[in-house]
Design a protein around this motif. Structure first.
Motif, PDB file in Angstrom:
ATOM      1  N   ALA A  47      30.241  36.909  53.596  1.00 30.15           N
ATOM      2  CA  ALA A  47      30.942  38.052  53.006  1.00 30.15           C
ATOM      3  C   ALA A  47      31.655  37.621  51.730  1.00 30.15           C
ATOM      4  O   ALA A  47      32.093  36.476  51.607  1.00 30.15           O
ATOM      5  N   GLY A  48      31.763  38.551  50.792  1.00 24.81           N
ATOM      6  CA  GLY A  48      32.525  38.308  49.578  1.00 24.81           C
ATOM      7  C   GLY A  48      33.764  39.179  49.578  1.00 24.81           C
ATOM      8  O   GLY A  48      33.932  40.037  50.453  1.00 24.81           O
ATOM      9  N   LEU A  49      34.632  38.965  48.616  1.00 18.76           N
ATOM     10  CA  LEU A  49      35.827  39.786  48.474  1.00 18.76           C
ATOM     11  C   LEU A  49      35.709  40.638  47.217  1.00 18.76           C
ATOM     12  O   LEU A  49      35.108  40.221  46.225  1.00 18.76           O
ATOM     13  N   VAL A  50      36.282  41.816  47.272  1.00 19.12           N
ATOM     14  CA  VAL A  50      36.308  42.702  46.110  1.00 19.12           C
ATOM     15  C   VAL A  50      37.343  42.163  45.125  1.00 19.12           C
ATOM     16  O   VAL A  50      38.400  41.666  45.532  1.00 19.12           O
ATOM     17  N   SER A  51      37.051  42.247  43.836  1.00 13.64           N
ATOM     18  CA  SER A  51      37.964  41.726  42.820  1.00 13.64           C
ATOM     19  C   SER A  51      39.258  42.539  42.789  1.00 13.64           C
ATOM     20  O   SER A  51      39.312  43.683  43.252  1.00 13.64           O
ATOM     21  N   GLU A  52      40.284  41.933  42.220  1.00 13.21           N
ATOM     22  CA  GLU A  52      41.597  42.588  42.134  1.00 13.21           C
ATOM     23  C   GLU A  52      41.504  43.907  41.365  1.00 13.21           C
ATOM     24  O   GLU A  52      42.169  44.882  41.698  1.00 13.21           O
ATOM     25  N   ALA A  53      40.669  43.935  40.324  1.00 17.64           N
ATOM     26  CA  ALA A  53      40.557  45.135  39.494  1.00 17.64           C
ATOM     27  C   ALA A  53      39.973  46.312  40.272  1.00 17.64           C
ATOM     28  O   ALA A  53      40.339  47.465  40.034  1.00 17.64           O
TER      29      ALA A  53
END
Length: 64
Positions: A47-53
Motif C-alpha cells: 500500500a502507498g500513502l496519499v500525498s499531503e496535498a
C-alpha cells in the motif's frame, strides 16, 4: 446539519489509517506485467500513502 454522504468511488479506493493518514493502492499492477521485474511487481502490492496535498480533498470524500 445533515450527515455528509460518503463518496462511494473514493471509499472503494482509499482507507483511513488510525492516525488519520490515507492509504491507497498503487497503479501499474493490473496488466502488461511480463516486462516488469519481480521486485517491481512485489513492491506494487504494498500500500502507498496519499500525498499531503491530496489528503484534504480525499478526507472530504470519506468523512467516516
Amino acid at each position: 446539519m445533515p450527515k455528509i454522504k460518503t463518496h462511494r468511488g473514493a471509499a472503494k479506493r482509499f482507507k483511513k489509517t488510525g492516525t488519520g493518514k490515507i492509504k491507497r493502492s498503487k497503479a501499474y499492477a493490473s496488466h502488461l506485467l511480463g516486462g516488469k521485474s519481480p521486485k517491481r511487481k512485489r513492491n506494487l502490492r504494498k500500500a502507498g500513502l496519499v500525498s499531503e496535498a491530496e489528503t484534504r480533498g480525499i478526507s472530504r470524500l470519506i468523512p467516516y
